[in-house]
Design a protein around this motif. Structure first.
Motif, PDB file in Angstrom:
ATOM      1  N   PHE A 288       0.773  -1.768  -0.259  1.00  0.00           N
ATOM      2  CA  PHE A 288       0.268  -0.261   0.102  1.00  0.00           C
ATOM      3  C   PHE A 288       0.345   1.410   0.460  1.00  0.00           C
ATOM      4  O   PHE A 288       0.038   2.367   0.507  1.00  0.00           O
ATOM      5  CB  PHE A 288      -0.818  -0.186   1.229  1.00  0.00           C
ATOM      6  N   SER A 289       2.170   1.147  -0.741  1.00  0.00           N
ATOM      7  CA  SER A 289       3.080   2.380  -0.648  1.00  0.00           C
ATOM      8  C   SER A 289       3.606   1.871  -1.104  1.00  0.00           C
ATOM      9  O   SER A 289       5.014   2.564  -1.629  1.00  0.00           O
ATOM     10  CB  SER A 289       4.563   2.127   0.472  1.00  0.00           C
ATOM     11  N   ALA A 290       3.310   1.627  -2.409  1.00  0.00           N
ATOM     12  CA  ALA A 290       3.683   1.792  -3.937  1.00  0.00           C
ATOM     13  C   ALA A 290       4.394   2.184  -4.457  1.00  0.00           C
ATOM     14  O   ALA A 290       3.220   4.153  -4.360  1.00  0.00           O
ATOM     15  CB  ALA A 290       2.249   1.096  -5.160  1.00  0.00           C
ATOM     16  N   GLY A 291       5.653   2.452  -4.876  1.00  0.00           N
ATOM     17  CA  GLY A 291       6.673   3.699  -5.649  1.00  0.00           C
ATOM     18  C   GLY A 291       7.220   3.942  -4.326  1.00  0.00           C
ATOM     19  O   GLY A 291       8.073   4.723  -5.081  1.00  0.00           O
ATOM     20  N   ALA A 343      -6.314  -2.698   8.931  1.00  0.00           N
ATOM     21  CA  ALA A 343      -6.057  -3.187   8.317  1.00  0.00           C
ATOM     22  C   ALA A 343      -6.399  -3.452   6.759  1.00  0.00           C
ATOM     23  O   ALA A 343      -5.851  -3.524   5.367  1.00  0.00           O
ATOM     24  CB  ALA A 343      -4.598  -3.905   8.881  1.00  0.00           C
ATOM     25  N   ALA A 344      -7.027  -4.876   7.152  1.00  0.00           N
ATOM     26  CA  ALA A 344      -7.934  -5.326   5.733  1.00  0.00           C
ATOM     27  C   ALA A 344      -8.886  -4.716   5.745  1.00  0.00           C
ATOM     28  O   ALA A 344      -8.539  -5.345   4.223  1.00  0.00           O
ATOM     29  CB  ALA A 344      -8.480  -6.519   6.747  1.00  0.00           C
ATOM     30  N   PHE A 345      -9.500  -3.620   5.879  1.00  0.00           N
ATOM     31  CA  PHE A 345     -10.383  -2.948   5.390  1.00  0.00           C
ATOM     32  C   PHE A 345     -10.964  -1.660   5.105  1.00  0.00           C
ATOM     33  O   PHE A 345     -11.763  -0.688   4.574  1.00  0.00           O
ATOM     34  CB  PHE A 345     -12.194  -3.949   5.997  1.00  0.00           C
ATOM     35  N   LEU A 346      -9.940  -1.290   5.622  1.00  0.00           N
ATOM     36  CA  LEU A 346      -9.954   0.265   5.311  1.00  0.00           C
ATOM     37  C   LEU A 346      -9.071   0.866   4.557  1.00  0.00           C
ATOM     38  O   LEU A 346      -8.419  -0.001   4.074  1.00  0.00           O
ATOM     39  CB  LEU A 346      -9.258   1.391   6.520  1.00  0.00           C
ATOM     40  N   LEU A 354      -1.747   2.716  10.440  1.00  0.00           N
ATOM     41  CA  LEU A 354      -2.204   2.652  11.976  1.00  0.00           C
ATOM     42  C   LEU A 354      -2.635   1.428  12.594  1.00  0.00           C
ATOM     43  O   LEU A 354      -2.779   1.044  13.344  1.00  0.00           O
ATOM     44  CB  LEU A 354      -3.420   3.655  11.896  1.00  0.00           C
ATOM     45  N   GLY A 355      -3.786   0.253  12.100  1.00  0.00           N
ATOM     46  CA  GLY A 355      -4.395  -0.971  11.781  1.00  0.00           C
ATOM     47  C   GLY A 355      -2.952  -2.124  12.068  1.00  0.00           C
ATOM     48  O   GLY A 355      -3.167  -2.827  13.225  1.00  0.00           O
ATOM     49  N   VAL A 416      -6.396 -10.120   2.157  1.00  0.00           N
ATOM     50  CA  VAL A 416      -6.987  -9.395   3.195  1.00  0.00           C
ATOM     51  C   VAL A 416      -7.375 -11.277   3.877  1.00  0.00           C
ATOM     52  O   VAL A 416      -7.453 -11.165   5.393  1.00  0.00           O
ATOM     53  CB  VAL A 416      -8.472  -8.774   2.304  1.00  0.00           C
ATOM     54  N   SER A 417      -6.967 -11.880   3.189  1.00  0.00           N
ATOM     55  CA  SER A 417      -7.788 -13.634   4.020  1.00  0.00           C
ATOM     56  C   SER A 417      -7.246 -13.571   4.565  1.00  0.00           C
ATOM     57  O   SER A 417      -7.455 -14.425   5.683  1.00  0.00           O
ATOM     58  CB  SER A 417      -8.221 -14.308   2.840  1.00  0.00           C
ATOM     59  N   GLY A 418      -5.536 -13.638   5.077  1.00  0.00           N
ATOM     60  CA  GLY A 418      -4.510 -13.721   6.029  1.00  0.00           C
ATOM     61  C   GLY A 418      -5.057 -13.128   7.191  1.00  0.00           C
ATOM     62  O   GLY A 418      -4.714 -13.208   7.856  1.00  0.00           O
ATOM     63  N   ILE A 419      -4.948 -12.080   6.732  1.00  0.00           N
ATOM     64  CA  ILE A 419      -5.460 -10.599   7.861  1.00  0.00           C
ATOM     65  C   ILE A 419      -6.302 -10.853   8.727  1.00  0.00           C
ATOM     66  O   ILE A 419      -6.779 -11.112  10.051  1.00  0.00           O
ATOM     67  CB  ILE A 419      -5.615  -9.716   7.458  1.00  0.00           C
TER      68      ILE A 419
END
Length: 446
Positions: A288-291, A343-346, A354-355, A416-419
């Motif tokens: 989620f911090s691609a780049g 972390a999974a759904f936001l 933060l999650g 997401v599934s693993g989280i």
């Protein structure tokens, strides 16, 4: 509530406490002598265990590893880690902590360094197996060692100061590893090869120092005076009396009981999240911090670890001050579960970070208090095997999660599934804490 010195001055059969030395003075000296060095040893132990997570993306690309194959490398590590934990603690008991710990430190340093020579899946599996064998005895051995030097009144804080090596190492390790990965191509070596070499070789020196610095028991410590040894012996004798009254049963040598299994299950739930943070956390954050480059990503990966350090120190101190263990274990587990769901759904990168930070702080923070009372439910003779069993059973979670998360990631192209799996287990662990007869308020005073 009694002060620690008042508690220590209670009458203990067969022990006379000298009035010239206080419990606080003795424990301050023991802490200064041991905790800093044990912290340093654990830093390198943990670094050599998790640095494959920092190297994962580059190593997988260079060696052609799938996510499932990378997860299997971690599964192999923890399989032998679990299998060798109890035999290693028995060996420690047989030949002494000083010699055995020193040998382990040198051995895992060499094995971890040799990971730089991995060429394919098979060679990586063999090398990670060697690292698992040599590291297996360190943590359960140190937990046993600390329980023989730190009375229960001081143990949660001692555990916190020792175990913050994990988030501190993950923090510094992520930053240092980011720079080491930038050495890619220097002298013909990949960045991940530099990482394993630079982070593994110092253990050889540390193992040699451990041979001369550690003592097997307080009775053999030449740096403690006779009076200081008497105070420490009295405090430990008082612990055994309290354990007897609270059902610990020092006369019993049984270690595989319903209470032990419940503790092992709780630890399993914690370790699932701890493994997720350490093994998959860097890749989650990179996603989620691609780049961002390796260095920036390294600093972002450090954020959850910094939060975790403060959480562990606060929980350890607060739990000892209130002499309460149950809710100090339940609360961080529940908060950690909420963190994983965030972390999974936001969809905001800041909220996802933060999650992950809450999940890490919750799992590691709960562990700080967990080990303060877990050994109190085992007799003196049963601790050698019991602590190693709880640690081994709990670490089986890493085998399951490493493989499961890798497979789920390959099939769904998402974490997401693993989280969600990790969040559910933290919630189960919290329920077991509340319902467990052996996870209760620690009664430290007579």
């Amino acid at each position: 509530m009694q002060s620690l010195d008042q508690a220590a001055s209670q009458e203990v059969p067969g022990v006379t406490l000298p009035s010239s030395v206080s419990a606080e003075q003795v424990m301050s000296r023991v802490s200064r002598r041991l905790l800093g060095f044990l912290f340093l040893l654990f830093m390198f132990s943990f670094l050599d265990r998790i640095n494959i997570g920092f190297a994962g993306a580059a190593m997988s690309r260079d060696l052609g590893l799938s996510a499932a194959a990378f997860g299997l490398a971690n599964t192999v590590f923890y399989a032998v880690y679990i299998a060798c934990g109890i035999p290693s603690n028995l060996m420690l008991e047989r030949i002494g902590a000083r010699r055995w710990i020193a040998v382990l430190v040198v051995a895992w340093g060499i094995a971890s360094t040799c990971t730089m020579f991995a060429r394919d899946e098979t060679s990586l599996y063999v090398l990670r197996m060697l690292v698992g064998i040599t590291e297996a005895g360190f943590l359960p051995g140190m937990l046993l060692y600390i329980s023989r030097w730190f009375p229960s009144e001081y143990r949660s804080r001692a555990n916190a100061l020792f175990m913050i090596a994990m988030p501190v190492t993950a923090t510094l390790g992520s930053i240092v590893s980011g720079f080491l990965l930038e050495l890619n191509g220097t002298f013909g070596l990949h960045g991940w090869q530099w990482l394993f070499m630079v982070e593994g070789l110092p253990c050889v020196v540390l193992g040699m120092i451990a041979w001369y610095r550690l003592d097997d028991s307080p009775e053999r410590a030449r740096w403690l005076s006779t009076e200081e040894k008497q105070v420490l012996a009295a405090l430990m004798a008082r612990d055994r009396e309290v354990a007897t009254r609270n059902g610990g049963g020092v006369a019993s040598g049984r270690w595989l009981t319903a209470g032990t299994m419940r503790l092992a299950l709780i630890y399993f739930c914690m370790v699932t999240s701890m493994g997720m943070v350490n093994i998959w956390g860097p890749q989650m954050i990179a996603g989620f911090s691609a780049g961002a480059g390796n260095v920036v990503t390294g600093f972002l990966v450090a954020v959850p670890q910094v939060v975790t350090v403060f959480a562990m120190l606060w929980l350890g101190s607060h739990s000892d001050r209130l002499r309460e263990r149950r809710w100090h274990t339940f609360a961080p587990l529940a908060i950690g579960a909420v963190g994983w769901l965030a972390a999974a759904f936001l969809h905001s990168p800041a909220l996802q970070l933060l999650g992950i930070s809450l999940a890490s702080a919750g799992a590691f923070g709960a562990m700080t208090v967990f080990w303060a009372f877990a050994d109190q439910n085992l007799s003196s003779s049963a601790k050698v095997v019991g602590i190693a069993f709880i640690n081994a059973f709990g670490n089986a979670a890493t085998i399951v999660s490493s493989l499961m998360v890798g497979i789920l990631k390959d099939h769904t192209q998402s974490f997401v599934s693993g989280i969600c799996y990790a969040a559910v287990l933290l919630a189960i662990g919290a329920v077991l804490v509340i319902r467990g007869a052996h996870v209760r308020r620690a009664t430290l005073n007579a």
